[in-house]
Design an enzyme around this catalytic site. Sequence first.
Site, PDB file in Angstrom:
ATOM      1  N   TRP A   1      18.532  35.060 -26.247  1.00 55.25           N
ATOM      2  CA  TRP A   1      19.466  35.465 -27.312  1.00 55.25           C
ATOM      3  C   TRP A   1      19.027  34.964 -28.671  1.00 55.25           C
ATOM      4  CZ3 TRP A   1      21.872  39.575 -26.331  1.00 55.25           C
ATOM      5  CH2 TRP A   1      22.354  39.842 -25.053  1.00 55.25           C
TER       6      TRP A   1
ATOM      7  N   ASP B   1      25.469  30.901 -32.805  1.00 51.89           N
ATOM      8  CA  ASP B   1      25.874  31.917 -31.833  1.00 51.89           C
ATOM      9  C   ASP B   1      26.538  31.157 -30.680  1.00 51.89           C
ATOM     10  OD1 ASP B   1      26.172  33.814 -29.878  1.00 51.89           O
ATOM     11  OD2 ASP B   1      24.040  34.353 -29.754  1.00 51.89           O
TER      12      ASP B   1
ATOM     13  N   LYS C   1      32.750  36.743 -23.003  1.00 52.34           N
ATOM     14  CA  LYS C   1      32.224  35.687 -22.138  1.00 52.34           C
ATOM     15  C   LYS C   1      33.342  34.707 -21.773  1.00 52.34           C
ATOM     16  CE  LYS C   1      28.126  37.443 -22.620  1.00 52.34           C
ATOM     17  NZ  LYS C   1      27.174  37.144 -23.674  1.00 52.34           N
TER      18      LYS C   1
HETATM   19  C1  LIG Z   1      26.101  37.946 -24.409  1.00 55.21           C
HETATM   20  C2  LIG Z   1      25.501  37.233 -25.545  1.00 55.21           C
HETATM   21  C3  LIG Z   1      25.166  37.883 -26.749  1.00 55.21           C
HETATM   22  C4  LIG Z   1      25.306  39.379 -26.949  1.00 55.21           C
HETATM   23  O1  LIG Z   1      26.588  39.780 -26.814  1.00 55.21           O
HETATM   24  P1  LIG Z   1      27.035  41.306 -26.990  1.00 55.21           P
HETATM   25  O2  LIG Z   1      28.505  41.114 -27.167  1.00 55.21           O
HETATM   26  O3  LIG Z   1      26.651  42.014 -25.738  1.00 55.21           O
HETATM   27  O4  LIG Z   1      26.385  41.852 -28.196  1.00 55.21           O
HETATM   28  C5  LIG Z   1      24.669  37.142 -27.777  1.00 55.21           C
HETATM   29  N1  LIG Z   1      24.485  35.824 -27.653  1.00 55.21           N
HETATM   30  C6  LIG Z   1      24.771  35.152 -26.511  1.00 55.21           C
HETATM   31  C7  LIG Z   1      24.547  33.682 -26.445  1.00 55.21           C
HETATM   32  C8  LIG Z   1      25.296  35.844 -25.425  1.00 55.21           C
HETATM   33  O5  LIG Z   1      25.581  35.181 -24.303  1.00 55.21           O
END
Ligand SMILES: *Cc1c(COP(=O)(O)O)cnc(C)c1O
Length: 358
Positions: free
Chosen positions: A101, A171, A195
């Site tokens: 990511w 993030d 998540k």
């Molecule tokens: C799942 C995830 C993303 C991307 O998420 P989307 O909502 O599918 O764009 C980005 N960063 C991390 C750490 C993730 O776990």
Amino acid sequence: MPIYNFSAGPAVLPQPVIAQIQAALPSFQNSGMSILEISHRSDLFEQVINDAEQDLRDLMAIPDNYRVLFFQGGGTLQFTAAPLNLATNHHHIGLLDSGHWAQRAGDEAQRVGTKVTVLGSSAATHFDRLPVIEQPLDPTLDYVHLTTNNTIEGTMTTDLPATGDIPLVADMSSNFLGESYRVSDFGLIFAGAQKNLGPAGLTLVIVREDLIGHAQQLPSMLDYQLFADKHSMFNTPPVFAIYAAGLVLKWLKQQGGLAAMTARNHAKAALLYDFLDQSQLFTNPVKASDRSTMNVPFVTGNAELDAAVIAGASQHGLLNLKGHRSVGGMRASLYNAMPVAGVQALVDYLAAFEAQHH
Ligand SMILES: *Cc1c(COP(=O)(O)O)cnc(C)c1O
């Protein structure tokens, strides 16, 4: 047989919240209309979004000089929005390369003309640990991007790098509200909801006020200042996802808030790591101090045996344990709504599997 969903995302939500949604679905607040039908400009929804923001502010102790924005487009869109809004001085960011990511974030920043300097990487050891900053920080960096929890590799950071006056952009997609952080340590925090917070379709952005409003001519849907000015209602927001996330936020408060949740998550993760560490069959590859409490990858070292573990687990109601396609093996995601009983059931199953196959 109880079902436990170990998916990395979209992921398990609290049962009481699902039941609440079900009960309220035909008629929201006795309006005779479903939450799926009401206008985002209605007083009913105004209350929903205001409550969600206030509950989030309470849970994370968000200082007044931070704005809370409700976006769509997932964590992925923020890989573009962050540089467009914040990297306006030198169009240059630093990146901690902690895996998939982080690399995606770097790629998207480059696509909008941002220079990306990798400050440290753990690629050489297959991201089995967190990267550390390996070079003096260039003062022209507009910010440093870090991924607080690496969903695929199973690492998590709680010790933040010292970046001085250079803002940290985090993030937090996969440990948002699963681990306690001090908001004032960051210039920007973003997280896709699916998540650990709610259904897909919503992304939370928490940004320090003085960092926004410096970009020229952004597309409206990427403009933090515009979203702040319009209280996230420049266009139709994801009404249902905000409502559902709002219920999860109230549930989190009932659970004792972020400190209690963090402690519970550490205990849940320890239960699984302790098992894996004494196991003769299963291993977790991650350096002990850098392990995630949210996502726990593990392997037997034999792909056929891994497949048997996953198939057998499904038969025991332990679902979605297949590891990410890039790393294989198994991965158990232990987000806030995963009860300790689910982790115990997983450990019991793995122990029984080991006794039979070793
Ligand atoms: C799942 C995830 C993303 C991307 O998420 P989307 O909502 O599918 O764009 C980005 N960063 C991390 C750490 C993730 O776990």
